[in-house]
Design a protein around this motif. Structure first.
Motif, PDB file in Angstrom:
ATOM      1  N   GLU A  48      -5.828 -28.664   2.745  1.00 17.64           N
ATOM      2  CA  GLU A  48      -5.612 -28.061   4.057  1.00 17.64           C
ATOM      3  C   GLU A  48      -6.135 -26.638   4.061  1.00 17.64           C
ATOM      4  OE1 GLU A  48      -2.115 -26.791   7.247  1.00 17.64           O
ATOM      5  OE2 GLU A  48      -1.578 -27.771   5.355  1.00 17.64           O
ATOM      6  N   ASN A  49      -7.038 -26.364   4.984  1.00 19.54           N
ATOM      7  CA  ASN A  49      -7.495 -24.997   5.203  1.00 19.54           C
ATOM      8  C   ASN A  49      -6.367 -24.258   5.912  1.00 19.54           C
ATOM      9  OD1 ASN A  49      -8.658 -22.685   6.577  1.00 19.54           O
ATOM     10  ND2 ASN A  49     -10.677 -23.533   6.102  1.00 19.54           N
ATOM     11  N   LEU A  50      -5.768 -23.288   5.235  1.00 16.82           N
ATOM     12  CA  LEU A  50      -4.562 -22.653   5.766  1.00 16.82           C
ATOM     13  C   LEU A  50      -4.841 -21.779   6.984  1.00 16.82           C
ATOM     14  CD1 LEU A  50      -2.740 -21.709   2.439  1.00 16.82           C
ATOM     15  CD2 LEU A  50      -2.552 -23.788   3.823  1.00 16.82           C
ATOM     16  N   MET A  51      -6.089 -21.359   7.159  1.00 15.64           N
ATOM     17  CA  MET A  51      -6.414 -20.539   8.320  1.00 15.64           C
ATOM     18  C   MET A  51      -6.521 -21.396   9.580  1.00 15.64           C
ATOM     19  SD  MET A  51      -8.666 -19.213  10.681  1.00 15.64           S
ATOM     20  CE  MET A  51     -10.301 -19.764  10.180  1.00 15.64           C
ATOM     21  N   THR A  52      -7.162 -22.559   9.464  1.00 11.48           N
ATOM     22  CA  THR A  52      -7.392 -23.406  10.635  1.00 11.48           C
ATOM     23  C   THR A  52      -6.353 -24.514  10.782  1.00 11.48           C
ATOM     24  OG1 THR A  52      -8.806 -24.969   9.436  1.00 11.48           O
ATOM     25  CG2 THR A  52      -9.873 -23.022  10.394  1.00 11.48           C
ATOM     26  N   GLY A  53      -5.664 -24.852   9.700  1.00 10.04           N
ATOM     27  CA  GLY A  53      -4.738 -25.976   9.731  1.00 10.04           C
ATOM     28  C   GLY A  53      -5.438 -27.324   9.651  1.00 10.04           C
ATOM     29  N   GLU A  54      -6.761 -27.330   9.467  1.00 10.22           N
ATOM     30  CA  GLU A  54      -7.526 -28.567   9.380  1.00 10.22           C
ATOM     31  C   GLU A  54      -7.641 -29.018   7.922  1.00 10.22           C
ATOM     32  OE1 GLU A  54     -11.280 -28.200  11.369  1.00 10.22           O
ATOM     33  OE2 GLU A  54     -10.420 -27.006  12.982  1.00 10.22           O
ATOM     34  N   THR A  55      -7.764 -30.334   7.736  1.00  9.79           N
ATOM     35  CA  THR A  55      -7.910 -30.874   6.395  1.00  9.79           C
ATOM     36  C   THR A  55      -9.385 -31.136   6.086  1.00  9.79           C
ATOM     37  OG1 THR A  55      -7.603 -33.148   7.167  1.00  9.79           O
ATOM     38  CG2 THR A  55      -5.636 -31.954   6.421  1.00  9.79           C
ATOM     39  N   PHE A  56      -9.681 -31.186   4.800  1.00 13.69           N
ATOM     40  CA  PHE A  56     -11.011 -31.572   4.351  1.00 13.69           C
ATOM     41  C   PHE A  56     -10.881 -32.328   3.030  1.00 13.69           C
ATOM     42  CE2 PHE A  56     -10.238 -27.305   2.703  1.00 13.69           C
ATOM     43  CZ  PHE A  56     -10.698 -27.340   1.395  1.00 13.69           C
ATOM     44  N   GLN A  57     -11.893 -33.118   2.730  1.00  8.40           N
ATOM     45  CA  GLN A  57     -11.874 -33.946   1.527  1.00  8.40           C
ATOM     46  C   GLN A  57     -12.492 -33.205   0.354  1.00  8.40           C
ATOM     47  OE1 GLN A  57     -11.008 -37.697   1.070  1.00  8.40           O
ATOM     48  NE2 GLN A  57     -10.858 -36.601  -0.881  1.00  8.40           N
ATOM     49  N   HIS A  58     -11.770 -33.193  -0.769  1.00  6.30           N
ATOM     50  CA  HIS A  58     -12.322 -32.666  -2.016  1.00  6.30           C
ATOM     51  C   HIS A  58     -12.290 -33.773  -3.054  1.00  6.30           C
ATOM     52  CE1 HIS A  58     -11.726 -30.883  -6.104  1.00  6.30           C
ATOM     53  NE2 HIS A  58     -12.851 -30.296  -5.743  1.00  6.30           N
ATOM     54  N   ALA A  59     -13.315 -33.815  -3.900  1.00 16.05           N
ATOM     55  CA  ALA A  59     -13.348 -34.799  -4.973  1.00 16.05           C
ATOM     56  C   ALA A  59     -14.167 -34.256  -6.141  1.00 16.05           C
ATOM     57  CB  ALA A  59     -13.945 -36.121  -4.491  1.00 16.05           C
ATOM     58  N   ILE A  60     -13.809 -34.689  -7.336  1.00 17.91           N
ATOM     59  CA  ILE A  60     -14.649 -34.471  -8.505  1.00 17.91           C
ATOM     60  C   ILE A  60     -15.438 -35.752  -8.701  1.00 17.91           C
ATOM     61  CG2 ILE A  60     -14.739 -33.963 -10.974  1.00 17.91           C
ATOM     62  CD1 ILE A  60     -13.704 -31.639  -9.347  1.00 17.91           C
ATOM     63  N   VAL A  61     -16.762 -35.634  -8.698  1.00 20.07           N
ATOM     64  CA  VAL A  61     -17.631 -36.803  -8.746  1.00 20.07           C
ATOM     65  C   VAL A  61     -18.568 -36.695  -9.949  1.00 20.07           C
ATOM     66  CG1 VAL A  61     -19.467 -38.060  -7.544  1.00 20.07           C
ATOM     67  CG2 VAL A  61     -17.511 -37.166  -6.262  1.00 20.07           C
ATOM     68  N   ARG A  62     -18.614 -37.768 -10.716  1.00 19.85           N
ATOM     69  CA  ARG A  62     -19.525 -37.812 -11.866  1.00 19.85           C
ATOM     70  C   ARG A  62     -20.830 -38.490 -11.465  1.00 19.85           C
ATOM     71  NH1 ARG A  62     -16.782 -40.748 -16.204  1.00 19.85           N
ATOM     72  NH2 ARG A  62     -17.784 -42.650 -15.435  1.00 19.85           N
ATOM     73  N   THR A  63     -21.936 -37.824 -11.765  1.00 17.06           N
ATOM     74  CA  THR A  63     -23.255 -38.366 -11.485  1.00 17.06           C
ATOM     75  C   THR A  63     -24.146 -38.042 -12.668  1.00 17.06           C
ATOM     76  OG1 THR A  63     -25.046 -38.464  -9.859  1.00 17.06           O
ATOM     77  CG2 THR A  63     -24.066 -36.296 -10.269  1.00 17.06           C
ATOM     78  N   LEU A  64     -25.422 -38.368 -12.562  1.00 15.84           N
ATOM     79  CA  LEU A  64     -26.348 -38.035 -13.635  1.00 15.84           C
ATOM     80  C   LEU A  64     -26.335 -36.531 -13.871  1.00 15.84           C
ATOM     81  CD1 LEU A  64     -28.626 -39.010 -15.538  1.00 15.84           C
ATOM     82  CD2 LEU A  64     -30.231 -38.520 -13.683  1.00 15.84           C
ATOM     83  N   GLY A  65     -26.131 -36.126 -15.093  1.00 10.36           N
ATOM     84  CA  GLY A  65     -26.150 -34.703 -15.422  1.00 10.36           C
ATOM     85  C   GLY A  65     -24.797 -34.056 -15.515  1.00 10.36           C
ATOM     86  N   GLY A  66     -23.741 -34.700 -14.981  1.00 12.46           N
ATOM     87  CA  GLY A  66     -22.410 -34.108 -15.077  1.00 12.46           C
ATOM     88  C   GLY A  66     -21.598 -34.267 -13.806  1.00 12.46           C
ATOM     89  N   ASN A  67     -20.573 -33.424 -13.686  1.00 15.36           N
ATOM     90  CA  ASN A  67     -19.642 -33.503 -12.556  1.00 15.36           C
ATOM     91  C   ASN A  67     -19.951 -32.439 -11.502  1.00 15.36           C
ATOM     92  OD1 ASN A  67     -18.365 -35.463 -14.047  1.00 15.36           O
ATOM     93  ND2 ASN A  67     -16.653 -34.165 -14.668  1.00 15.36           N
ATOM     94  N   TYR A  68     -19.741 -32.822 -10.242  1.00 12.34           N
ATOM     95  CA  TYR A  68     -19.876 -31.920  -9.111  1.00 12.34           C
ATOM     96  C   TYR A  68     -18.584 -31.948  -8.304  1.00 12.34           C
ATOM     97  CZ  TYR A  68     -24.998 -31.765  -9.748  1.00 12.34           C
ATOM     98  OH  TYR A  68     -26.262 -31.568 -10.242  1.00 12.34           O
ATOM     99  N   ASP A  69     -18.236 -30.798  -7.707  1.00 13.53           N
ATOM    100  CA  ASP A  69     -17.167 -30.767  -6.716  1.00 13.53           C
ATOM    101  C   ASP A  69     -17.775 -31.186  -5.380  1.00 13.53           C
ATOM    102  OD1 ASP A  69     -14.459 -28.738  -7.442  1.00 13.53           O
ATOM    103  OD2 ASP A  69     -16.090 -29.004  -8.884  1.00 13.53           O
ATOM    104  N   VAL A  70     -17.293 -32.274  -4.806  1.00  8.97           N
ATOM    105  CA  VAL A  70     -17.821 -32.775  -3.544  1.00  8.97           C
ATOM    106  C   VAL A  70     -16.868 -32.422  -2.415  1.00  8.97           C
ATOM    107  CG1 VAL A  70     -18.265 -34.890  -2.223  1.00  8.97           C
ATOM    108  CG2 VAL A  70     -19.238 -34.608  -4.518  1.00  8.97           C
ATOM    109  N   LEU A  71     -17.397 -31.924  -1.301  1.00  6.47           N
ATOM    110  CA  LEU A  71     -16.626 -31.581  -0.107  1.00  6.47           C
ATOM    111  C   LEU A  71     -17.163 -32.381   1.067  1.00  6.47           C
ATOM    112  CD1 LEU A  71     -14.616 -29.380  -0.961  1.00  6.47           C
ATOM    113  CD2 LEU A  71     -16.839 -28.835  -1.978  1.00  6.47           C
TER     114      LEU A  71
END
Length: 263
Positions: free
Chosen positions: A195-218
């Motif tokens: 939850e973005n505390l300024m807007t009150g809106e939600t967003f998706q976060h994930a740790i994703v493994r792909t070629l080369g390593g992990n990325y934070d996906v939004l």
């Protein structure tokens, strides 16, 4: 297609509403340091979301969304290239490395604190990067079996963990500046709504493994039928932004930032 800002819970009804939201974030931002006639001011909250503003006496010259990445990638710095619209958005070209220091692939990424770190990235330097992939278009499959089934009749097939540095390619015969973009296919390791505390809106976060390593996906929840879960396979076009978490040199000229943006 989601905007970069909507991937961290910042949406707006119209340009005027967006301007009001940015003004509020700027008011609540903190100084991260100065370089010459410019200052980097950063708004962030507990969700991990952030917006970095480059400010001068003329006003705001750049506003870059970001996120406090948990993932880390090893890379070798190549050079900065030019963004045609904003000098504070010039992408950094790197080679993503494996554990032995061998290259996986070249990549372009934007740095959200470029104002303070550009002069501290040396060509050929070994870097540790925290990179975030902001979804501009995303598809989701329940698991790898479902992903492979969906590709059965496709002429071009992708591995469940693969990455194409799409921002480095251009249509044949066309000039195209390098961009911080990648076509990413990966496996969700962790996922949760923030939850973005300024807007009150939600967003998706994930740790994703792909070629080369992990990325934070939004991603914006509006682009997802249901929230992501571990084991899902995702694929799509992503904008890349991050921060150098290790490997910066000392400032090469006067104007060292008074306080560096914390990693």
């Amino acid at each position: 297609m989601a905007s970069n800002m909507s991937c961290i819970g910042i949406t707006a009804r119209d340009p005027q509403d967006f301007g009001r939201r940015m003004s509020l974030l700027l008011e609540r931002s903190e100084s991260a340091g100065k370089w010459g006639a410019h200052e980097l001011r950063v708004w962030s909250d507990a969700s991990g979301a952030s917006v970095s503003f480059v400010v001068s006496e003329d006003g705001v010259e750049c506003a870059t969304p970001g996120f406090r990445a948990r993932s880390r990638l090893q890379a070798r710095a190549a050079r900065f290239t030019s963004d045609p619209d904003c000098r504070f958005c010039d992408p950094l070209l790197v080679e993503i490395l494996d554990a032995k220091g061998e290259p996986f692939y070249p990549l372009a990424t934007q740095l959200d604190d470029l104002l303070l770190t550009r002069e501290r990235v040396s060509e050929g330097a070994l870097l540790e990067l925290g990179l975030c992939a902001f979804a501009r278009g995303i598809e989701v499959w329940t698991d790898e079996a479902a992903f492979l089934t969906a590709q059965a009749d496709e002429e071009v097939k992708f591995a469940a963990e693969s990455l194409i540095p799409s921002g480095l390619f251009s249509p044949e015969g066309e000039e195209h500046p390098e961009a911080a973009e990648a076509f990413l296919t990966g496996r969700v390791l962790e996922a949760g709504l923030r939850e973005n505390l300024m807007t009150g809106e939600t967003f998706q976060h994930a740790i994703v493994r792909t070629l080369g390593g992990n990325y934070d996906v939004l991603a914006s929840p509006r682009d997802l039928g249901t929230p992501l879960e571990p084991g899902n396979i995702i694929q799509g076009e992503f904008w890349l932004v991050g921060r150098v978490t290790s490997g910066l040199t000392e400032a090469s000229r006067p104007g060292m930032p008074q306080r560096l943006f914390r990693a």
